[in-house]
Scaffold this motif. Structure first.
Motif, PDB file in Angstrom:
ATOM      1  N   VAL A   1       9.505  -3.007   7.197  1.00 27.93           N
ATOM      2  CA  VAL A   1       8.479  -3.949   6.741  1.00 27.93           C
ATOM      3  C   VAL A   1       7.171  -3.279   6.332  1.00 27.93           C
ATOM      4  CG1 VAL A   1       9.403  -5.851   8.110  1.00 27.93           C
ATOM      5  CG2 VAL A   1       7.684  -4.349   9.119  1.00 27.93           C
ATOM      6  N   TYR A   2       7.098  -1.956   6.388  1.00 33.14           N
ATOM      7  CA  TYR A   2       5.833  -1.296   6.074  1.00 33.14           C
ATOM      8  C   TYR A   2       5.549  -1.362   4.572  1.00 33.14           C
ATOM      9  CZ  TYR A   2       6.680   0.430  10.747  1.00 33.14           C
ATOM     10  OH  TYR A   2       6.946   0.491  12.091  1.00 33.14           O
ATOM     11  N   PRO A   3       4.376  -1.850   4.191  1.00 31.89           N
ATOM     12  CA  PRO A   3       4.064  -1.989   2.762  1.00 31.89           C
ATOM     13  C   PRO A   3       3.864  -0.633   2.084  1.00 31.89           C
ATOM     14  CG  PRO A   3       2.668  -3.402   4.128  1.00 31.89           C
ATOM     15  CD  PRO A   3       3.347  -2.432   5.042  1.00 31.89           C
ATOM     16  N   GLU A   4       3.887  -0.647   0.766  1.00 31.27           N
ATOM     17  CA  GLU A   4       3.730   0.581  -0.011  1.00 31.27           C
ATOM     18  C   GLU A   4       2.420   1.284   0.316  1.00 31.27           C
ATOM     19  OE1 GLU A   4       4.657   3.575  -2.813  1.00 31.27           O
ATOM     20  OE2 GLU A   4       5.872   2.103  -1.730  1.00 31.27           O
ATOM     21  N   GLU A   5       1.369   0.523   0.571  1.00 29.66           N
ATOM     22  CA  GLU A   5       0.072   1.132   0.891  1.00 29.66           C
ATOM     23  C   GLU A   5       0.167   2.024   2.115  1.00 29.66           C
ATOM     24  OE1 GLU A   5      -4.452  -0.223   2.235  1.00 29.66           O
ATOM     25  OE2 GLU A   5      -3.116  -1.695   1.297  1.00 29.66           O
ATOM     26  N   PHE A   6       0.997   1.663   3.064  1.00 28.57           N
ATOM     27  CA  PHE A   6       1.188   2.453   4.281  1.00 28.57           C
ATOM     28  C   PHE A   6       1.722   3.836   3.931  1.00 28.57           C
ATOM     29  CE2 PHE A   6       4.183   3.782   7.619  1.00 28.57           C
ATOM     30  CZ  PHE A   6       3.373   3.773   8.747  1.00 28.57           C
ATOM     31  N   TYR A   7       2.764   3.889   3.098  1.00 32.28           N
ATOM     32  CA  TYR A   7       3.368   5.177   2.738  1.00 32.28           C
ATOM     33  C   TYR A   7       2.440   5.996   1.839  1.00 32.28           C
ATOM     34  CZ  TYR A   7       7.488   3.017   4.726  1.00 32.28           C
ATOM     35  OH  TYR A   7       8.359   2.398   5.581  1.00 32.28           O
ATOM     36  N   ARG A   8       1.734   5.340   0.939  1.00 36.06           N
ATOM     37  CA  ARG A   8       0.806   6.061   0.065  1.00 36.06           C
ATOM     38  C   ARG A   8      -0.336   6.692   0.864  1.00 36.06           C
ATOM     39  NH1 ARG A   8       3.030   7.428  -4.779  1.00 36.06           N
ATOM     40  NH2 ARG A   8       4.365   5.711  -5.456  1.00 36.06           N
ATOM     41  N   LYS A   9      -0.747   6.021   1.927  1.00 38.90           N
ATOM     42  CA  LYS A   9      -1.804   6.578   2.765  1.00 38.90           C
ATOM     43  C   LYS A   9      -1.307   7.844   3.470  1.00 38.90           C
ATOM     44  CE  LYS A   9      -5.306   5.285   3.306  1.00 38.90           C
ATOM     45  NZ  LYS A   9      -6.595   5.686   2.691  1.00 38.90           N
ATOM     46  N   LEU A  10      -0.035   7.856   3.900  1.00 35.25           N
ATOM     47  CA  LEU A  10       0.520   9.066   4.512  1.00 35.25           C
ATOM     48  C   LEU A  10       0.519  10.223   3.514  1.00 35.25           C
ATOM     49  CD1 LEU A  10       3.547   7.638   6.548  1.00 35.25           C
ATOM     50  CD2 LEU A  10       1.231   8.137   7.339  1.00 35.25           C
ATOM     51  N   VAL A  11       0.884   9.935   2.281  1.00 34.99           N
ATOM     52  CA  VAL A  11       0.889  10.977   1.259  1.00 34.99           C
ATOM     53  C   VAL A  11      -0.529  11.499   1.014  1.00 34.99           C
ATOM     54  CG1 VAL A  11       1.364  11.457  -1.177  1.00 34.99           C
ATOM     55  CG2 VAL A  11       2.997  10.130   0.165  1.00 34.99           C
ATOM     56  N   GLU A  12      -1.508  10.612   0.992  1.00 35.41           N
ATOM     57  CA  GLU A  12      -2.902  11.041   0.825  1.00 35.41           C
ATOM     58  C   GLU A  12      -3.320  12.007   1.928  1.00 35.41           C
ATOM     59  OE1 GLU A  12      -5.662   7.819   0.542  1.00 35.41           O
ATOM     60  OE2 GLU A  12      -4.480   6.769  -0.993  1.00 35.41           O
ATOM     61  N   LEU A  13      -2.749  11.817   3.115  1.00 35.64           N
ATOM     62  CA  LEU A  13      -3.071  12.682   4.253  1.00 35.64           C
ATOM     63  C   LEU A  13      -2.160  13.905   4.309  1.00 35.64           C
ATOM     64  CD1 LEU A  13      -3.578   9.913   6.966  1.00 35.64           C
ATOM     65  CD2 LEU A  13      -5.351  11.197   5.767  1.00 35.64           C
ATOM     66  N   ASN A  14      -1.334  14.085   3.277  1.00 37.45           N
ATOM     67  CA  ASN A  14      -0.402  15.224   3.189  1.00 37.45           C
ATOM     68  C   ASN A  14       0.626  15.195   4.326  1.00 37.45           C
ATOM     69  OD1 ASN A  14       0.620  17.490   1.823  1.00 37.45           O
ATOM     70  ND2 ASN A  14      -0.490  18.895   3.174  1.00 37.45           N
ATOM     71  N   ILE A  15       1.126  14.013   4.592  1.00 33.79           N
ATOM     72  CA  ILE A  15       2.170  13.806   5.592  1.00 33.79           C
ATOM     73  C   ILE A  15       3.456  13.429   4.865  1.00 33.79           C
ATOM     74  CG2 ILE A  15       2.940  12.332   7.509  1.00 33.79           C
ATOM     75  CD1 ILE A  15      -0.086  11.995   8.178  1.00 33.79           C
TER      76      ILE A  15
END
Length: 266
Positions: A29-43
């Protein structure tokens, strides 16, 4: 595999493996914004090797796979890993999965750039796992502790669903979540320092079916020690309530990302 922890549900056992079919269908159920934020943090980005602890049905590795990291997922529940493997293979994803409690995992030193743990870190024995995670990480590697919870104080639907869970399972203490700031935890001292602490609200869209499935697959119902008859009675009452609602609706959630950089003793 049953887990008992005095800090959860009055010490009553729970086992997410009992609810794996619903978990696989309704907990992604995690929205796309959740995953994009991880990428921004280099995760979980290109070239990294990442270990996902408490991976469940592989929600984090499967959704982050497109960003190019090489993923390993581990979970204590064999049934959760069975579904994780099936879903990953169906999608053509090469993800390595292991059935193990985090406390019993063993990897060579410096195996990973990042370790993630989503919705599960509170269950771990930190005196055991923190030194292990530090050892598994490369120098300067990161531990990302991820969490997303609905806010019952700002959603009548979530509040009523929680009330019904508590009616059948009064010991469940996974309720009444509120916003808390992201701060550097005491257990990190000497091993990690906080690189980023991120928190944000996000609406998550559900249908009556998917919200029922989300609640049913939680620790208070499907993963609990309730009998099948009690779970059926809860679901009948919950579905009757949901039938009074629109077919789809948003539930406000609160996301936290604790990004810790390895600095210490391993």
């Amino acid at each position: 595999m049953e887990i008992r922890n005095k800090d959860f549900d009055g010490g009553k056992p729970f086992d997410f493996g009992k609810t794996s079919a619903d978990y696989a269908k309704y907990r992604d159920v995690y929205p796309e914004e959740f995953y994009r934020k991880l990428v921004e943090l280099n995760i979980g980005t290109e070239g990294q090797r990442v270990l996902d602890l408490g991976t469940g049905t592989g929600v984090i590795p499967r959704n982050m796979y497109r960003f190019g990291a090489k993923w390993t997922g581990a979970d204590i529940a064999e049934n959760q890993i069975r579904f994780a493997r099936e879903l990953s293979q169906k999608a053509g994803m090469e993800i390595d999965y292991k059935v193990s409690a985090t406390e019993n995992l063993d990897f060579p030193a410096g195996s990973f750039d990042v370790v993630t743990a989503c919705q599960c870190f509170a269950y771990f024995d930190k005196s055991v796992v923190i030194p292990k995670i530090s050892g598994w990480l490369k120098d300067g590697g990161h531990l990302a502790v991820l969490f997303m919870a609905w806010l019952p104080g700002e959603s009548e639907i979530a509040q009523e669903s929680e009330r019904l869970v508590l009616k059948y399972n009064p010991s469940w203490n996974g309720c009444n979540w509120q916003r808390n700031p992201v701060t550097e935890p005491d257990w990190a001292k000497g091993w990690f320092t906080m690189a980023h602490g991120v928190a944000f609200d996000i609406p998550v869209r559900f249908t009556r079916e998917t919200w029922n499935g989300r609640i049913k697959s939680c620790r208070g119902i499907g993963a609990s020690s309730l009998s099948p008859e009690e779970i059926d009675a809860w679901e009948k009452e919950h579905l009757a309530y949901l039938a009074t609602l629109p077919e789809s609706f948003d539930i406000l959630h609160y996301v936290t990302i604790l990004d810790l950089e390895k600095t210490g003793r391993a």
